[in-house]
Scaffold this active site. Structure first.
Site, PDB file in Angstrom:
ATOM      1  CB  ALA A 171      -1.065  -0.161   1.289  1.00 24.42           C
ATOM      2  CG  ASP A 172       3.405   2.549   3.419  1.00 22.94           C
ATOM      3  OD1 ASP A 172       2.745   3.404   3.376  1.00 22.94           O
ATOM      4  OD2 ASP A 172       3.812   1.895   4.473  1.00 22.94           O
ATOM      5  CG  LEU A 173       6.612  -0.252  -1.453  1.00 20.94           C
ATOM      6  CD1 LEU A 173       6.908  -1.547  -1.679  1.00 20.94           C
ATOM      7  CD2 LEU A 173       7.705   0.644  -1.441  1.00 20.94           C
TER       8      LEU A 173
END
Length: 385
Positions: A171-173
Protein backbone atom coordinates in the site's frame (compact mmCIF):
# COMPACT_ATOMS: atom_id res chain seq x y z
CA UNK A 1 22.27 13.36 -11.55
CA UNK A 2 21.45 12.94 -15.21
CA UNK A 3 17.88 12.21 -16.22
CA UNK A 4 14.65 13.64 -17.58
CA UNK A 5 13.97 15.55 -14.33
CA UNK A 6 17.49 16.96 -13.90
CA UNK A 7 16.16 20.55 -13.85
CA UNK A 8 13.57 19.79 -11.11
CA UNK A 9 13.97 20.48 -7.38
CA UNK A 10 11.96 18.32 -4.98
CA UNK A 11 11.43 19.34 -1.36
CA UNK A 12 10.77 16.11 0.54
CA UNK A 13 8.98 16.70 3.86
CA UNK A 14 7.74 13.11 4.04
CA UNK A 15 8.81 10.24 6.26
CA UNK A 16 8.37 6.48 6.66
CA UNK A 17 7.76 4.90 3.24
CA UNK A 18 5.04 6.15 0.88
CA UNK A 19 6.27 9.74 0.53
CA UNK A 20 9.98 8.88 0.64
CA UNK A 21 9.44 6.24 -2.05
CA UNK A 22 7.74 8.82 -4.30
CA UNK A 23 10.57 11.30 -3.77
CA UNK A 24 13.16 8.59 -4.36
CA UNK A 25 11.56 7.77 -7.70
CA UNK A 26 11.78 11.44 -8.70
CA UNK A 27 15.41 11.44 -7.59
CA UNK A 28 16.06 8.36 -9.73
CA UNK A 29 14.85 10.42 -12.69
CA UNK A 30 17.46 13.06 -11.97
CA UNK A 31 15.66 15.55 -9.72
CA UNK A 32 17.54 17.29 -6.92
CA UNK A 33 15.76 15.96 -3.81
CA UNK A 34 16.22 17.84 -0.53
CA UNK A 35 15.01 15.73 2.39
CA UNK A 36 13.91 17.80 5.39
CA UNK A 37 14.15 15.85 8.66
CA UNK A 38 13.48 16.45 12.33
CA UNK A 39 16.70 17.34 14.19
CA UNK A 40 18.00 14.60 16.47
CA UNK A 41 15.77 11.77 15.26
CA UNK A 42 15.23 12.34 11.56
CA UNK A 43 12.84 10.30 9.50
CA UNK A 44 11.19 7.79 11.84
CA UNK A 45 12.28 4.93 9.58
CA UNK A 46 15.89 5.59 10.65
CA UNK A 47 14.92 3.71 13.80
CA UNK A 48 13.09 0.85 12.12
CA UNK A 49 14.74 -2.54 12.30
CA UNK A 50 16.19 -5.07 12.53
CA UNK A 51 18.23 -5.46 10.51
CA UNK A 52 20.62 -2.61 11.23
CA UNK A 53 24.09 -2.10 9.77
CA UNK A 54 27.25 -0.14 10.52
CA UNK A 55 29.97 -0.29 13.16
CA UNK A 56 27.55 0.89 15.84
CA UNK A 57 24.61 -1.16 14.56
CA UNK A 58 22.45 1.95 14.17
CA UNK A 59 21.94 2.35 10.43
CA UNK A 60 18.50 1.12 9.43
CA UNK A 61 18.42 -0.95 6.26
CA UNK A 62 14.74 0.04 6.03
CA UNK A 63 15.74 3.71 5.69
CA UNK A 64 18.33 2.79 3.06
CA UNK A 65 15.58 1.28 0.89
CA UNK A 66 13.65 4.53 0.32
CA UNK A 67 16.14 7.38 0.42
CA UNK A 68 18.77 7.06 -2.28
CA UNK A 69 19.50 10.13 -4.43
CA UNK A 70 18.60 12.63 -1.70
CA UNK A 71 20.30 15.37 0.31
CA UNK A 72 19.42 15.61 4.01
CA UNK A 73 19.01 18.72 6.13
CA UNK A 74 17.73 18.81 9.71
CA UNK A 75 15.09 21.50 10.28
CA UNK A 76 12.69 22.08 13.18
CA UNK A 77 9.61 23.11 11.23
CA UNK A 78 7.91 24.30 14.42
CA UNK A 79 10.57 26.92 15.08
CA UNK A 80 10.70 30.42 13.58
CA UNK A 81 14.07 29.71 11.98
CA UNK A 82 12.76 26.47 10.54
CA UNK A 83 9.68 28.13 9.11
CA UNK A 84 11.84 30.85 7.57
CA UNK A 85 14.13 28.29 5.94
CA UNK A 86 11.17 26.28 4.66
CA UNK A 87 9.73 29.46 3.15
CA UNK A 88 12.98 30.04 1.25
CA UNK A 89 13.10 26.43 0.07
CA UNK A 90 9.49 26.45 -1.12
CA UNK A 91 10.22 29.51 -3.27
CA UNK A 92 13.07 27.68 -5.00
CA UNK A 93 11.44 24.27 -5.44
CA UNK A 94 9.33 22.70 -8.16
CA UNK A 95 7.74 19.93 -6.08
CA UNK A 96 6.87 19.54 -2.40
CA UNK A 97 6.17 16.02 -1.11
CA UNK A 98 4.33 15.53 2.19
CA UNK A 99 2.52 12.70 3.92
CA UNK A 100 1.49 14.36 7.17
CA UNK A 101 -1.90 13.64 8.64
CA UNK A 102 -4.57 15.95 7.25
CA UNK A 103 -4.22 19.42 8.76
CA UNK A 104 -0.64 19.14 10.05
CA UNK A 105 0.89 21.25 7.28
CA UNK A 106 -1.82 23.87 7.90
CA UNK A 107 -0.93 24.00 11.60
CA UNK A 108 2.72 24.49 10.70
CA UNK A 109 1.66 27.62 8.83
CA UNK A 110 1.94 26.22 5.32
CA UNK A 111 -1.53 25.45 3.96
CA UNK A 112 -1.74 24.90 0.22
CA UNK A 113 -2.92 28.46 -0.32
CA UNK A 114 0.21 29.87 1.30
CA UNK A 115 2.48 27.45 -0.55
CA UNK A 116 1.07 28.72 -3.84
CA UNK A 117 1.35 32.32 -2.69
CA UNK A 118 5.05 31.70 -2.10
CA UNK A 119 5.48 29.78 -5.35
CA UNK A 120 2.58 29.67 -7.85
CA UNK A 121 4.45 27.06 -9.93
CA UNK A 122 4.84 24.60 -7.05
CA UNK A 123 3.45 21.09 -7.48
CA UNK A 124 2.37 19.67 -4.12
CA UNK A 125 2.18 15.90 -3.71
CA UNK A 126 0.06 15.01 -0.67
CA UNK A 127 -0.19 11.37 0.42
CA UNK A 128 -2.59 10.38 3.20
CA UNK A 129 -3.85 7.14 4.66
CA UNK A 130 -7.50 7.29 3.60
CA UNK A 131 -7.84 10.52 1.61
CA UNK A 132 -7.71 14.17 2.61
CA UNK A 133 -11.49 14.49 2.85
CA UNK A 134 -14.59 12.30 3.18
CA UNK A 135 -16.10 10.89 6.37
CA UNK A 136 -12.85 9.16 7.41
CA UNK A 137 -10.34 11.45 5.73
CA UNK A 138 -8.49 12.30 8.92
CA UNK A 139 -7.63 8.74 9.90
CA UNK A 140 -3.96 7.86 10.35
CA UNK A 141 -2.87 5.24 7.86
CA UNK A 142 -0.24 2.55 7.95
CA UNK A 143 0.35 -0.08 5.32
CA UNK A 144 -1.17 -3.16 6.91
CA UNK A 145 -4.22 -1.23 8.11
CA UNK A 146 -4.78 -0.01 4.56
CA UNK A 147 -4.27 -3.49 3.11
CA UNK A 148 -7.08 -4.74 5.31
CA UNK A 149 -9.44 -1.79 4.83
CA UNK A 150 -8.94 -1.73 1.06
CA UNK A 151 -9.82 -5.41 0.65
CA UNK A 152 -6.39 -6.67 -0.33
CA UNK A 153 -6.02 -9.00 2.64
CA UNK A 154 -9.35 -10.64 1.80
CA UNK A 155 -7.81 -11.66 -1.54
CA UNK A 156 -4.53 -12.92 -0.09
CA UNK A 157 -3.86 -16.14 1.80
CA UNK A 158 -4.66 -19.84 1.60
CA UNK A 159 -8.40 -19.42 2.14
CA UNK A 160 -11.08 -16.84 2.94
CA UNK A 161 -10.81 -17.84 6.60
CA UNK A 162 -7.11 -16.87 6.73
CA UNK A 163 -6.55 -13.37 5.31
CA UNK A 164 -2.87 -12.51 4.86
CA UNK A 165 -1.03 -9.25 4.34
CA UNK A 166 1.08 -8.97 1.21
CA UNK A 167 4.69 -9.55 2.23
CA UNK A 168 5.92 -6.18 0.93
CA UNK A 169 4.47 -2.88 2.21
CA UNK A 170 2.49 -2.72 -0.98
CA UNK A 171 0.00 0.00 0.00
CA UNK A 172 2.84 2.37 0.87
CA UNK A 173 4.82 1.51 -2.24
CA UNK A 174 1.84 1.82 -4.57
CA UNK A 175 0.97 5.20 -3.05
CA UNK A 176 4.53 6.31 -3.72
CA UNK A 177 4.40 5.06 -7.31
CA UNK A 178 1.03 6.68 -7.99
CA UNK A 179 2.20 9.87 -6.33
CA UNK A 180 5.35 10.05 -8.47
CA UNK A 181 3.49 9.49 -11.70
CA UNK A 182 0.87 12.07 -10.72
CA UNK A 183 3.65 14.53 -9.95
CA UNK A 184 5.25 14.04 -13.36
CA UNK A 185 1.84 14.60 -14.99
CA UNK A 186 1.37 17.82 -12.98
CA UNK A 187 4.82 19.06 -14.03
CA UNK A 188 3.88 18.42 -17.65
CA UNK A 189 0.60 20.30 -17.19
CA UNK A 190 2.55 23.19 -15.64
CA UNK A 191 4.38 23.62 -18.93
CA UNK A 192 1.04 24.56 -20.50
CA UNK A 193 -0.55 26.54 -17.67
CA UNK A 194 2.43 28.02 -15.87
CA UNK A 195 0.82 27.06 -12.57
CA UNK A 196 1.39 24.33 -10.06
CA UNK A 197 -1.33 22.17 -8.58
CA UNK A 198 -1.97 19.67 -5.79
CA UNK A 199 -1.68 15.95 -6.51
CA UNK A 200 -3.48 13.81 -3.94
CA UNK A 201 -3.38 10.08 -3.40
CA UNK A 202 -3.67 7.75 -0.42
CA UNK A 203 -2.88 4.25 0.71
CA UNK A 204 -6.58 3.44 0.33
CA UNK A 205 -6.80 4.85 -3.20
CA UNK A 206 -3.64 3.15 -4.33
CA UNK A 207 -4.81 -0.30 -3.29
CA UNK A 208 -8.37 0.09 -4.58
CA UNK A 209 -6.80 1.46 -7.77
CA UNK A 210 -5.15 -1.90 -8.46
CA UNK A 211 -8.12 -4.14 -7.71
CA UNK A 212 -8.42 -4.58 -11.49
CA UNK A 213 -10.41 -7.72 -12.34
CA UNK A 214 -11.14 -8.34 -8.67
CA UNK A 215 -13.03 -5.05 -8.60
CA UNK A 216 -15.06 -5.72 -11.73
CA UNK A 217 -15.82 -9.25 -10.51
CA UNK A 218 -17.98 -7.49 -7.93
CA UNK A 219 -19.04 -4.22 -9.60
CA UNK A 220 -20.06 -5.92 -12.85
CA UNK A 221 -20.20 -9.65 -12.13
CA UNK A 222 -21.80 -9.47 -8.68
CA UNK A 223 -19.27 -11.92 -7.23
CA UNK A 224 -17.23 -11.14 -4.12
CA UNK A 225 -13.67 -12.40 -4.78
CA UNK A 226 -11.94 -14.30 -2.02
CA UNK A 227 -8.49 -15.64 -1.23
CA UNK A 228 -7.56 -18.62 -3.36
CA UNK A 229 -4.04 -19.35 -2.22
CA UNK A 230 -1.44 -19.62 -4.96
CA UNK A 231 -3.87 -20.04 -7.85
CA UNK A 232 -5.40 -17.45 -10.15
CA UNK A 233 -8.93 -16.21 -9.57
CA UNK A 234 -10.03 -16.64 -13.21
CA UNK A 235 -7.50 -18.75 -15.12
CA UNK A 236 -6.56 -22.43 -14.83
CA UNK A 237 -4.05 -23.90 -14.63
CA UNK A 238 -2.24 -20.83 -13.30
CA UNK A 239 -0.40 -21.10 -10.00
CA UNK A 240 2.13 -22.97 -7.89
CA UNK A 241 2.42 -26.76 -8.25
CA UNK A 242 4.35 -29.39 -6.30
CA UNK A 243 7.11 -31.38 -7.98
CA UNK A 244 9.35 -34.11 -6.60
CA UNK A 245 11.64 -31.65 -4.81
CA UNK A 246 9.52 -28.54 -4.24
CA UNK A 247 7.28 -26.13 -6.10
CA UNK A 248 7.29 -24.41 -9.48
CA UNK A 249 4.82 -22.01 -11.04
CA UNK A 250 3.01 -22.68 -14.29
CA UNK A 251 0.80 -20.17 -16.09
CA UNK A 252 -1.42 -21.42 -18.90
CA UNK A 253 -3.20 -18.34 -20.19
CA UNK A 254 -4.87 -19.80 -23.29
CA UNK A 255 -6.06 -23.04 -24.83
CA UNK A 256 -3.11 -23.27 -27.22
CA UNK A 257 -0.73 -23.41 -24.29
CA UNK A 258 -2.96 -25.98 -22.63
CA UNK A 259 -2.81 -28.22 -25.69
CA UNK A 260 1.00 -28.16 -25.44
CA UNK A 261 1.08 -28.76 -21.69
CA UNK A 262 -1.45 -31.56 -21.37
CA UNK A 263 0.47 -34.26 -23.33
CA UNK A 264 3.65 -33.43 -21.39
CA UNK A 265 1.80 -34.39 -18.20
CA UNK A 266 0.01 -37.39 -19.70
CA UNK A 267 -3.37 -35.61 -19.82
CA UNK A 268 -5.84 -35.48 -22.66
CA UNK A 269 -6.15 -31.88 -23.87
CA UNK A 270 -9.62 -32.65 -25.22
CA UNK A 271 -10.95 -34.01 -21.93
CA UNK A 272 -14.28 -32.18 -21.62
CA UNK A 273 -13.43 -31.20 -18.03
CA UNK A 274 -10.30 -29.40 -19.24
CA UNK A 275 -10.71 -28.47 -22.90
CA UNK A 276 -11.40 -24.74 -22.35
CA UNK A 277 -10.47 -22.36 -19.57
CA UNK A 278 -14.06 -22.16 -18.34
CA UNK A 279 -14.09 -25.95 -17.98
CA UNK A 280 -10.65 -26.11 -16.40
CA UNK A 281 -11.58 -23.49 -13.83
CA UNK A 282 -14.81 -25.30 -12.96
CA UNK A 283 -12.79 -28.47 -12.29
CA UNK A 284 -9.70 -26.71 -10.95
CA UNK A 285 -9.16 -28.83 -7.84
CA UNK A 286 -9.20 -32.05 -9.85
CA UNK A 287 -6.95 -30.49 -12.49
CA UNK A 288 -4.41 -29.46 -9.84
CA UNK A 289 -4.44 -32.98 -8.40
CA UNK A 290 -3.95 -34.56 -11.84
CA UNK A 291 -1.10 -32.20 -12.67
CA UNK A 292 0.70 -32.68 -9.36
CA UNK A 293 0.44 -36.47 -9.70
CA UNK A 294 2.37 -36.19 -12.96
CA UNK A 295 4.76 -33.49 -11.72
CA UNK A 296 5.76 -35.67 -8.75
CA UNK A 297 7.70 -37.89 -11.16
CA UNK A 298 10.56 -35.39 -11.67
CA UNK A 299 12.33 -32.53 -9.97
CA UNK A 300 11.92 -28.80 -10.61
CA UNK A 301 14.91 -28.51 -12.93
CA UNK A 302 13.50 -31.19 -15.21
CA UNK A 303 10.08 -29.60 -15.47
CA UNK A 304 11.34 -26.06 -15.94
CA UNK A 305 13.51 -27.25 -18.83
CA UNK A 306 10.63 -29.15 -20.43
CA UNK A 307 8.20 -26.26 -20.01
CA UNK A 308 10.73 -23.84 -21.50
CA UNK A 309 11.21 -26.19 -24.47
CA UNK A 310 7.45 -26.06 -25.13
CA UNK A 311 7.20 -22.29 -24.64
CA UNK A 312 4.90 -22.60 -21.62
CA UNK A 313 5.35 -19.80 -19.07
CA UNK A 314 6.84 -21.24 -15.89
CA UNK A 315 9.28 -20.27 -13.19
CA UNK A 316 10.97 -20.98 -9.90
CA UNK A 317 10.04 -19.45 -6.56
CA UNK A 318 13.20 -17.66 -5.51
CA UNK A 319 14.27 -16.41 -2.11
CA UNK A 320 15.36 -12.77 -1.86
CA UNK A 321 19.08 -13.66 -1.79
CA UNK A 322 18.62 -15.75 -4.92
CA UNK A 323 16.90 -12.84 -6.68
CA UNK A 324 19.83 -10.48 -6.06
CA UNK A 325 22.34 -13.11 -7.21
CA UNK A 326 20.40 -13.74 -10.45
CA UNK A 327 22.21 -12.56 -13.57
CA UNK A 328 18.95 -11.45 -15.17
CA UNK A 329 18.18 -9.07 -12.29
CA UNK A 330 21.65 -7.54 -12.47
CA UNK A 331 21.47 -7.23 -16.25
CA UNK A 332 18.41 -4.98 -15.86
CA UNK A 333 20.12 -2.48 -13.55
CA UNK A 334 18.03 -3.63 -10.61
CA UNK A 335 21.02 -3.62 -8.28
CA UNK A 336 23.07 -0.42 -7.89
CA UNK A 337 26.23 0.27 -5.93
CA UNK A 338 26.52 3.48 -3.91
CA UNK A 339 29.20 4.87 -1.62
CA UNK A 340 27.69 5.34 1.83
CA UNK A 341 29.45 7.81 4.18
CA UNK A 342 29.67 5.21 6.97
CA UNK A 343 29.17 1.82 5.35
CA UNK A 344 31.30 2.46 2.27
CA UNK A 345 30.27 0.75 -1.00
CA UNK A 346 26.91 -0.99 -0.58
CA UNK A 347 24.39 -2.51 -2.95
CA UNK A 348 20.80 -1.26 -3.06
CA UNK A 349 17.71 -2.29 -5.02
CA UNK A 350 17.85 -0.23 -8.21
CA UNK A 351 15.24 1.82 -10.07
CA UNK A 352 12.77 -0.11 -12.27
CA UNK A 353 13.04 2.24 -15.27
CA UNK A 354 15.63 2.46 -18.04
CA UNK A 355 15.78 4.92 -20.94
CA UNK A 356 17.17 3.87 -24.31
CA UNK A 357 20.42 5.60 -25.15
CA UNK A 358 20.94 7.00 -21.64
CA UNK A 359 24.17 6.04 -19.85
CA UNK A 360 23.84 4.31 -16.48
CA UNK A 361 23.11 6.82 -13.73
CA UNK A 362 25.44 7.36 -10.81
CA UNK A 363 23.31 7.13 -7.68
CA UNK A 364 23.78 8.86 -4.34
CA UNK A 365 23.74 6.82 -1.14
CA UNK A 366 20.94 7.48 1.36
CA UNK A 367 22.25 10.35 3.49
CA UNK A 368 23.20 10.61 7.12
CA UNK A 369 20.90 12.89 9.07
CA UNK A 370 21.65 16.51 8.20
CA UNK A 371 24.83 15.69 6.28
CA UNK A 372 24.08 18.12 3.43
CA UNK A 373 23.06 21.19 5.43
CA UNK A 374 26.03 23.35 4.37
CA UNK A 375 25.80 22.30 0.72
CA UNK A 376 22.04 22.92 0.58
CA UNK A 377 22.34 26.34 2.22
CA UNK A 378 25.09 27.32 -0.22
CA UNK A 379 22.97 26.09 -3.13
CA UNK A 380 19.96 28.01 -1.82
CA UNK A 381 21.92 31.27 -1.48
CA UNK A 382 23.22 30.97 -5.03
CA UNK A 383 19.77 30.16 -6.33
CA UNK A 384 18.26 33.17 -4.58
CA UNK A 385 21.00 35.45 -5.94
Amino acid sequence: MRGPLSDIVVLDLSRALAGPHAAQMLGDLGALVIKVEQPGTGDESRGWGPPFAGPDGDISTYFLAANRNKRSIAVDLKSDDGAALLTRLVRQSDVLVENFRTGVLDRLGFPVERLHELNPRLVVLSITGFGHDGPEGGRPGYDQIAQGEAGLMSLTGPSPAEPYRVGASIADLLAGIHGAYGTVAALYERERTGKGTVVRTSLLASVVGVHSYHGTAWTVGGKVPAAGGNHHASIAPYGAFRCADGMIQIAVANDTQWRRLAPLLGLDPADPRYAANRDRFAHREQLIADMEKALAGHDRAHWLAELARLGIPAGAIRSIDEVYAWDQVRSQGLVVTVDHPVLGPIELPGPPLRFDGAPPAEHLAPPDLGQDERAVLDWLAKREA
